[in-house]
Each structure stands twice: as C-alpha cells, then as structure tokens.
Design a protein around this motif. Structure first.
Motif, PDB file in Angstrom:
ATOM      1  N   VAL A  40       7.018   2.122   6.005  1.00 57.20           N
ATOM      2  CA  VAL A  40       5.823   2.466   5.230  1.00 57.20           C
ATOM      3  C   VAL A  40       5.859   1.839   3.842  1.00 57.20           C
ATOM      4  CG1 VAL A  40       4.511   4.343   4.175  1.00 57.20           C
ATOM      5  CG2 VAL A  40       5.410   4.618   6.491  1.00 57.20           C
ATOM      6  N   SER A  41       6.970   2.005   3.129  1.00 56.04           N
ATOM      7  CA  SER A  41       7.086   1.445   1.776  1.00 56.04           C
ATOM      8  C   SER A  41       7.071  -0.073   1.806  1.00 56.04           C
ATOM      9  CB  SER A  41       8.374   1.939   1.109  1.00 56.04           C
ATOM     10  OG  SER A  41       8.341   3.341   0.930  1.00 56.04           O
ATOM     11  N   LEU A  42       7.706  -0.640   2.817  1.00 53.90           N
ATOM     12  CA  LEU A  42       7.721  -2.095   2.979  1.00 53.90           C
ATOM     13  C   LEU A  42       6.289  -2.612   3.161  1.00 53.90           C
ATOM     14  CD1 LEU A  42       9.673  -4.582   3.398  1.00 53.90           C
ATOM     15  CD2 LEU A  42       9.460  -4.126   5.838  1.00 53.90           C
ATOM     16  N   LYS A 109      15.801   4.045  -2.192  1.00 55.32           N
ATOM     17  CA  LYS A 109      15.639   3.115  -1.073  1.00 55.32           C
ATOM     18  C   LYS A 109      14.169   2.796  -0.831  1.00 55.32           C
ATOM     19  CE  LYS A 109      19.858   4.231   1.501  1.00 55.32           C
ATOM     20  NZ  LYS A 109      20.395   4.760   2.780  1.00 55.32           N
ATOM     21  N   GLU A 110      13.312   3.798  -1.015  1.00 54.51           N
ATOM     22  CA  GLU A 110      11.882   3.570  -0.820  1.00 54.51           C
ATOM     23  C   GLU A 110      11.343   2.577  -1.842  1.00 54.51           C
ATOM     24  OE1 GLU A 110      10.046   4.634   1.678  1.00 54.51           O
ATOM     25  OE2 GLU A 110      11.773   5.650   2.521  1.00 54.51           O
ATOM     26  N   VAL A 111      11.798   2.700  -3.080  1.00 49.39           N
ATOM     27  CA  VAL A 111      11.370   1.762  -4.131  1.00 49.39           C
ATOM     28  C   VAL A 111      11.869   0.361  -3.811  1.00 49.39           C
ATOM     29  CG1 VAL A 111      11.649   1.121  -6.564  1.00 49.39           C
ATOM     30  CG2 VAL A 111      11.219   3.504  -5.938  1.00 49.39           C
ATOM     31  N   ALA A 112      13.137   0.265  -3.371  1.00 45.83           N
ATOM     32  CA  ALA A 112      13.707  -1.036  -3.019  1.00 45.83           C
ATOM     33  C   ALA A 112      12.926  -1.657  -1.859  1.00 45.83           C
ATOM     34  CB  ALA A 112      15.177  -0.879  -2.641  1.00 45.83           C
ATOM     35  N   MET A 161      -2.777  -1.965   5.747  1.00 43.71           N
ATOM     36  CA  MET A 161      -1.866  -0.885   6.113  1.00 43.71           C
ATOM     37  C   MET A 161      -2.043  -0.483   7.576  1.00 43.71           C
ATOM     38  SD  MET A 161       0.191  -0.209   3.685  1.00 43.71           S
ATOM     39  CE  MET A 161       0.884   1.332   4.288  1.00 43.71           C
ATOM     40  N   MET A 162      -3.274  -0.504   8.065  1.00 42.10           N
ATOM     41  CA  MET A 162      -3.509  -0.162   9.472  1.00 42.10           C
ATOM     42  C   MET A 162      -2.856  -1.188  10.390  1.00 42.10           C
ATOM     43  SD  MET A 162      -7.131   0.536  11.446  1.00 42.10           S
ATOM     44  CE  MET A 162      -7.499   1.901  10.347  1.00 42.10           C
ATOM     45  N   GLY A 163      -3.023  -2.459  10.077  1.00 45.12           N
ATOM     46  CA  GLY A 163      -2.430  -3.508  10.900  1.00 45.12           C
ATOM     47  C   GLY A 163      -0.913  -3.481  10.872  1.00 45.12           C
ATOM     48  N   LEU A 164      -0.350  -3.346   9.679  1.00 44.90           N
ATOM     49  CA  LEU A 164       1.109  -3.336   9.549  1.00 44.90           C
ATOM     50  C   LEU A 164       1.711  -2.080  10.172  1.00 44.90           C
ATOM     51  CD1 LEU A 164       1.403  -4.712   5.893  1.00 44.90           C
ATOM     52  CD2 LEU A 164       1.806  -5.940   8.034  1.00 44.90           C
TER      53      LEU A 164
END
Length: 206
Positions: A40-42, A109-112, A161-164
């Motif tokens: 999600v974060s990526l 980790k989410e920020v990274a 975001m939907m596609g990814l």
C-alpha cells in the motif's frame, strides 16, 4: 472536464497504472513475499510522484524537468540500487522471516516503502512529457483552473491506486497458495529475482 472526459481519463490512467514497468514489478515482488497490504505505501509513493508530474505538466513545467536531467539520473540510479538490494534480501530471506512479515510493517518501514515507491516513479522525468501529450485530449490546458487540476489529480490518484492495488492483490494470491517451506523459499527467490530485474531495468533503460 466533462463527465465523459473524466471517465475516459480515469480509465486511461488505470490502464497506464497496470502497464508493466519497474513499479509494477516491485509491487509484484513485494506482494508475493509479504502480501498485498505491504504494498500500500509503495503504491501510494508511486501515485504521489505521478500526481506531482501531472501538476507540473498542467503548469507547463516540463522544460524545468528536462533541465534537471542530471538530478533525475542520480535518483534513478539510487532507486535501481535500492531495488536490487531489496531483491537480494528477498532472495536470501528465510521462510520464518517471510512469515513474520504478515504482522505488518512499522511506521518507519511504511515511510521507507513510500519513499521507495516515490523514487521509482520520480526517477523517470519522461512521465511529465507523457502527461503533457496526454492531458490536452481531456482538457484545455490554456484555460485550466485550480479546480480542474485538483479534479484531474484526484481522478489520477484514484485510478493509479486502484490499478496498483489490483496488481498487489493478484500477486499475493500466489503467496496464499504456497504454504510449505520449500514453496515459500522458491517464492522468495522468484520475488527477489523480479525485484532485481526491476532494478536492472530501471538502471539500464534509456
């Protein structure tokens, strides 16, 4: 933008988001080893970077992006090196470590992960040229308002975001079907190979 052009724009960006490239490969690799939630974060980082390019295109800043080619080149190599490093970690990860990833990532980790996604997309200044050529099909860039830009940005972010997310969920299904230690080990290596390939593609593409 009219309702028709907004819908067409959304669909076009959605298709663009699932087109194979370093970002899609990175999400596949992450989702295969850690699940869809870990991507999600990526995905958000990649989407935000794309939105910045879209805004730059709307304001006619493509020339500035081109003059900063050296900066983007450095970002691209850093991003590629990081992808290769993560790929190697996936390749050599133990099955127990893969299982622990189900617990979710820490805020750090989410920020990274967000920064990683941002760098992957930001390393390609040609994206802004894509938007420069793409946007006039859906809106008159000579009479843009702040609302037009905000609406286009919201549509693009949602479509990206939907596609990814679709890519992430699809890739994570392979992980769910492979429960044995040998299968998980093989999955780690496949995902690591995909990530390393994405890093190589990012570094070597013109």
């Amino acid at each position: 933008m009219t309702v028709e052009s907004s819908l067409t724009f959304f669909v076009a960006i959605f298709i663009f988001s699932i087109t194979p490239g370093p970002g899609v490969f990175a999400i596949i690799a992450r989702s295969m080893t850690q699940g869809a939630k870990a991507s999600v974060s990526l995905s958000a980082g990649m989407a935000v970077s794309d939105i910045l390019y879209l805004i730059m295109a709307c304001y006619g800043l493509a020339v500035i992006a081109q003059t900063m080619e050296g900066v983007f080149l450095a970002i691209r190599y850093l991003g590629a090196a990081y992808l290769i490093y993560l790929g190697w970690k996936m390749w050599t990860a133990s099955v127990s470590n893969s299982a622990e990833s189900d617990l979710g990532g820490t805020p750090k980790k989410e920020v990274a992960s967000f920064v990683q996604g941002f760098m992957i997309s930001a390393s390609n200044p040609k994206v802004i040229l894509f938007y420069v050529a793409f946007l006039p099909t859906f809106m008159d860039l000579t009479v843009l308002t702040s609302w037009d830009i905000a609406w286009a940005s919201m549509l693009a972010f949602a479509a990206l975001m939907m596609g990814l997310t679709l890519i992430a969920v699809s890739a994570s299904q392979a992980r769910r079907m492979m429960k044995s230690p040998n299968a998980m080990s093989s999955l780690n290596r496949v995902a690591g190979g995909v990530m390393i390939s994405a890093g190589g593609f990012l570094a070597l593409r013109s």
